[in-house]
Design a protein around this motif. Structure first.
Motif, short mmCIF file in Angstrom:
data_model
loop_
_atom_site.label_atom_id
_atom_site.label_comp_id
_atom_site.label_asym_id
_atom_site.label_seq_id
_atom_site.Cartn_x
_atom_site.Cartn_y
_atom_site.Cartn_z
N LEU A 32 52.18 38.69 47.33
CA LEU A 32 51.73 37.36 47.73
C LEU A 32 52.44 36.90 48.99
CD1 LEU A 32 51.46 35.44 44.32
CD2 LEU A 32 49.59 35.95 45.91
N GLY A 106 47.08 31.11 45.42
CA GLY A 106 46.75 32.45 45.90
C GLY A 106 47.43 32.75 47.21
N GLY A 124 43.26 28.49 45.67
CA GLY A 124 42.84 29.88 45.83
C GLY A 124 43.50 30.55 47.02
N GLU A 125 42.84 31.59 47.54
CA GLU A 125 43.41 32.38 48.62
C GLU A 125 42.98 31.88 49.99
OE1 GLU A 125 42.35 36.44 47.86
OE2 GLU A 125 43.94 36.68 46.38
N ASN A 148 38.78 29.30 47.34
CA ASN A 148 39.26 30.16 48.42
C ASN A 148 38.76 29.67 49.79
OD1 ASN A 148 40.37 32.00 46.46
ND2 ASN A 148 38.32 32.83 46.18
#
Length: 206
Positions: A32, A106, A124-125, A148
């Protein structure tokens, strides 16, 4: 002569901040952190070949990233946590940016400036959050869940037990208290949709 002094100063700073690499090599959250580094390097247009130099450069020059780095380390294994808590005494986190430890986030989160920014949400990412943003509870019913590739720009407020879909942009100073579908741009107080799936619209949130 100036180039020599600049090079020497660069290595001095690298040595000063190099202890911050210790928890990185100990933590179970390395993947991460790598995603975060990639995002920050891209957004800040930093040129550095070594991942160690990249990480040290960001930790040194972006105090907001230090908070995110410590947040990642706090989610990992005990040995990394212990070293992180010791290093936090010397390398202080950014005091004007608050990232709640209960969040699930994320990889690839970028914080631009981060002044007076508060984050209490699951994210999210590959998201991007600007300064003076507040994300969190409206009441005891819950907090936002953010998808995301979401960008939340300066001064925006996102409150309550709501879902923000993937690929959403929340405009400056917008106030969002209702669900936002994916692939939208929202603005205003209260926020409404001005673009959806690439088409210009004028649509209220429900």
């Amino acid at each position: 002569m100036k180039n020599i002094i600049k090079t020497i100063w660069f290595y001095i700073k690298f040595i000063i901040f190099s202890p911050l690499l210790i928890p990185y090599y100990l933590t179970t959250e390395k993947e991460l952190i790598k995603k975060d580094i990639t995002k920050w390097i891209e957004c800040l247009s930093i040129e550095a070949n070594s991942s160690n130099i990249q990480l040290i450069h960001i930790l040194q020059n972006s105090p907001e990233y230090r908070n995110l780095y410590y947040f990642r380390l706090s989610k990992g294994n005990l040995s990394a946590k212990i070293s992180m808590y010791i290093l936090k005494i010397i390398y202080r986190p950014c005091g004007y940016f608050f990232l709640d430890q209960s969040c699930n986030i994320g990889g690839g989160l970028f914080i631009q400036h981060g002044f007076s920014t508060i984050i209490m949400a699951d994210i999210g990412e590959n998201c991007w959050i600007n300064q003076q943003v507040t994300i969190g509870y409206k009441d005891k019913t819950g907090r936002p869940n953010i998808g995301n590739n979401v960008r939340i720009t300066a001064g925006a407020k996102v409150f309550g037990n709501i879902d923000i879909g993937d690929n959403v942009v929340i405009g400056a100073n917008a106030v969002v208290t209702k669900n936002v579908p994916p692939n939208c741009v929202v603005v205003g107080i209260p926020a409404y949709i001005i673009k959806k799936d690439g088409e210009r619209v004028r649509q209220e949130l429900v």
